[in-house]
Design a protein around this motif. Sequence first.
Motif, PDB file in Angstrom:
ATOM      1  N   GLN A   1      46.264  26.577  50.674  1.00 21.23           N
ATOM      2  CA  GLN A   1      46.395  27.617  51.688  1.00 21.23           C
ATOM      3  C   GLN A   1      47.698  28.421  51.520  1.00 21.23           C
ATOM      4  N   SER A   2      48.022  28.756  50.268  1.00 25.72           N
ATOM      5  CA  SER A   2      49.178  29.608  50.033  1.00 25.72           C
ATOM      6  C   SER A   2      48.969  30.951  50.734  1.00 25.72           C
ATOM      7  N   GLN A   3      50.071  31.526  51.198  1.00 29.76           N
ATOM      8  CA  GLN A   3      49.984  32.762  51.980  1.00 29.76           C
ATOM      9  C   GLN A   3      49.254  33.850  51.195  1.00 29.76           C
ATOM     10  N   ALA A   4      48.244  34.426  51.811  1.00 33.19           N
ATOM     11  CA  ALA A   4      47.414  35.422  51.151  1.00 33.19           C
ATOM     12  C   ALA A   4      48.040  36.808  51.239  1.00 33.19           C
ATOM     13  N   LEU A   5      47.643  37.665  50.303  1.00 32.04           N
ATOM     14  CA  LEU A   5      48.102  39.048  50.349  1.00 32.04           C
ATOM     15  C   LEU A   5      47.711  39.713  51.668  1.00 32.04           C
ATOM     16  N   ALA A   6      46.530  39.376  52.171  1.00 34.65           N
ATOM     17  CA  ALA A   6      46.073  39.961  53.435  1.00 34.65           C
ATOM     18  C   ALA A   6      47.016  39.590  54.583  1.00 34.65           C
TER      19      ALA A   6
ATOM     20  N   ALA B   1      42.972  47.183  45.338  1.00 35.21           N
ATOM     21  CA  ALA B   1      43.097  48.609  45.626  1.00 35.21           C
ATOM     22  C   ALA B   1      44.340  48.876  46.466  1.00 35.21           C
ATOM     23  N   TRP B   2      44.635  47.986  47.402  1.00 33.12           N
ATOM     24  CA  TRP B   2      45.844  48.131  48.224  1.00 33.12           C
ATOM     25  C   TRP B   2      47.107  48.085  47.363  1.00 33.12           C
ATOM     26  N   LEU B   3      47.076  47.261  46.313  1.00 31.43           N
ATOM     27  CA  LEU B   3      48.225  47.195  45.404  1.00 31.43           C
ATOM     28  C   LEU B   3      48.335  48.432  44.521  1.00 31.43           C
ATOM     29  N   GLY B   4      47.321  49.288  44.553  1.00 31.65           N
ATOM     30  CA  GLY B   4      47.346  50.501  43.757  1.00 31.65           C
ATOM     31  C   GLY B   4      46.723  50.361  42.391  1.00 31.65           C
ATOM     32  N   LEU B   5      45.957  49.301  42.172  1.00 24.25           N
ATOM     33  CA  LEU B   5      45.352  49.070  40.862  1.00 24.25           C
ATOM     34  C   LEU B   5      44.008  49.782  40.748  1.00 24.25           C
ATOM     35  N   ARG B   6      43.713  50.189  39.520  1.00 23.22           N
ATOM     36  CA  ARG B   6      42.437  50.814  39.205  1.00 23.22           C
ATOM     37  C   ARG B   6      41.862  50.126  37.977  1.00 23.22           C
ATOM     38  N   TRP B   7      40.568  49.984  37.933  1.00 28.64           N
ATOM     39  CA  TRP B   7      39.918  49.293  36.824  1.00 28.64           C
ATOM     40  C   TRP B   7      38.622  50.024  36.489  1.00 28.64           C
ATOM     41  N   GLU B   8      38.092  49.708  35.309  1.00 25.69           N
ATOM     42  CA  GLU B   8      36.870  50.348  34.862  1.00 25.69           C
ATOM     43  C   GLU B   8      35.655  49.741  35.568  1.00 25.69           C
ATOM     44  N   GLU B   9      34.661  50.554  35.752  1.00 28.71           N
ATOM     45  CA  GLU B   9      33.377  50.111  36.296  1.00 28.71           C
ATOM     46  C   GLU B   9      32.344  50.106  35.172  1.00 28.71           C
ATOM     47  N   PRO B  10      31.303  49.290  35.242  1.00 29.21           N
ATOM     48  CA  PRO B  10      31.038  48.331  36.306  1.00 29.21           C
ATOM     49  C   PRO B  10      31.856  47.055  36.134  1.00 29.21           C
ATOM     50  N   VAL B  11      32.034  46.359  37.239  1.00 25.40           N
ATOM     51  CA  VAL B  11      32.699  45.058  37.217  1.00 25.40           C
ATOM     52  C   VAL B  11      31.681  44.003  36.764  1.00 25.40           C
ATOM     53  N   ARG B  12      32.088  43.145  35.836  1.00 22.96           N
ATOM     54  CA  ARG B  12      31.191  42.078  35.377  1.00 22.96           C
ATOM     55  C   ARG B  12      31.287  40.896  36.335  1.00 22.96           C
ATOM     56  N   ARG B  13      30.139  40.492  36.862  1.00 25.67           N
ATOM     57  CA  ARG B  13      30.051  39.329  37.741  1.00 25.67           C
ATOM     58  C   ARG B  13      29.344  38.223  36.970  1.00 25.67           C
TER      59      ARG B  13
ATOM     60  N   PRO C   1      30.569  36.205  49.043  1.00 24.50           N
ATOM     61  CA  PRO C   1      30.632  37.668  48.968  1.00 24.50           C
ATOM     62  C   PRO C   1      31.834  38.259  49.690  1.00 24.50           C
ATOM     63  N   GLU C   2      32.208  37.657  50.826  1.00 24.72           N
ATOM     64  CA  GLU C   2      33.343  38.222  51.569  1.00 24.72           C
ATOM     65  C   GLU C   2      34.646  38.090  50.805  1.00 24.72           C
ATOM     66  N   PHE C   3      34.784  37.030  50.012  1.00 25.08           N
ATOM     67  CA  PHE C   3      35.985  36.882  49.189  1.00 25.08           C
ATOM     68  C   PHE C   3      35.978  37.879  48.034  1.00 25.08           C
ATOM     69  N   GLU C   4      34.796  38.169  47.496  1.00 22.97           N
ATOM     70  CA  GLU C   4      34.712  39.178  46.440  1.00 22.97           C
ATOM     71  C   GLU C   4      35.112  40.544  46.982  1.00 22.97           C
ATOM     72  N   GLU C   5      34.614  40.901  48.148  1.00 23.48           N
ATOM     73  CA  GLU C   5      34.996  42.178  48.742  1.00 23.48           C
ATOM     74  C   GLU C   5      36.495  42.228  49.014  1.00 23.48           C
ATOM     75  N   ALA C   6      37.044  41.096  49.403  1.00 23.42           N
ATOM     76  CA  ALA C   6      38.484  41.039  49.672  1.00 23.42           C
ATOM     77  C   ALA C   6      39.302  41.256  48.398  1.00 23.42           C
ATOM     78  N   ILE C   7      38.780  40.797  47.248  1.00 24.60           N
ATOM     79  CA  ILE C   7      39.472  41.023  45.973  1.00 24.60           C
ATOM     80  C   ILE C   7      39.603  42.514  45.710  1.00 24.60           C
ATOM     81  N   TYR C   8      38.498  43.243  45.863  1.00 19.39           N
ATOM     82  CA  TYR C   8      38.543  44.688  45.650  1.00 19.39           C
ATOM     83  C   TYR C   8      39.539  45.345  46.612  1.00 19.39           C
ATOM     84  N   GLU C   9      39.501  44.905  47.856  1.00 19.03           N
ATOM     85  CA  GLU C   9      40.386  45.482  48.876  1.00 19.03           C
ATOM     86  C   GLU C   9      41.854  45.219  48.547  1.00 19.03           C
TER      87      GLU C   9
END
Length: 290
Positions: free
Chosen positions: A267-272, A63-75, A52-60
């Motif tokens: 372990q490639s450098q992450a966006l975070a 969003a930081w990159l300025g992207l927007r997507w339609e809801e709901p997200v399919r899991r 779950p923490e990696f999923e939350e990080a994807i959204y973060e």
Amino acid sequence: MTKPVFRFAPSPNGRLHLGHAYSALLNADFARRFEGRLLLRIEDIDITRCRPEFEEAIYEDLAWLGLRWEEPVRRQSEHFGDYRAAFRTLKGRGVAYPCFCSRKDIAEAVACREAETGRAWPHDPDGAPLYPGTCRNLSAVEIEPRIAAGERHAWRFDMAALKKLLPGPHGYHRFDCDGHEERMAADPWRWGDAVIVRKDTPTSYHLSVVVDDTLQGVTHVVRGQDLEAATDLHVLLQVLLGLPTPLYHHHGLVLDPEGDKLAKSRQSQALAELRAAGATPQAIRQRLGF
């Protein structure tokens, strides 16, 4: 007129890196250019590695990159029933069989074949040895007690049966940045008896992505060149299941200084990490050519 539909579909098994950022930004750029829609899909069928923490990080990160997507997200983990239904169709057509082999079993069987023939065993496009067919001809009398006893097993395509049923030729259309299309040949046979349902989950990447793209109305698939060969199997699944084939665009990969593709496993450098070091979304976009 129906709008084109694009999707970015990461797996929450680690933090996103620049390669993911490029693919997400390219999907968004195509959606803007073609006046289409952008979807986000979380491909979390691997319930042992996805968190779950990696999923939350994807959204973060997105969003930081300025992207927007339609809801709901399919899991994907919420839709195993869709994949089971698709597999029942495949099974009903007699093109899949259970496989009880471990990786060790396969490696030993391949080594024996190589020793017998004196020739190297063929490999699939991902570099794995083709399945030697150990379980392909097991009878129902042999199979049913093992399944009833709970023995772990995957399900594989029977490519020999498929080649008789759907000899082809098979293909799909790829598109470029200007919208031009080109017919491409698909060669699913080079994959051998590929796994279509894994031992640990009631689906596989190949099966779930084909089902999802149809159910979400995806018309344009934009993903990395490392998945281009997999399109062979996806086209075959689409034909078998009577599903539409989207247009495809397989983009170049973002490489590290050694020339290897970026990967969570290395372990490639992450966006975070880049963000923590002071990188801005604008700098990331510019670095990636947007």
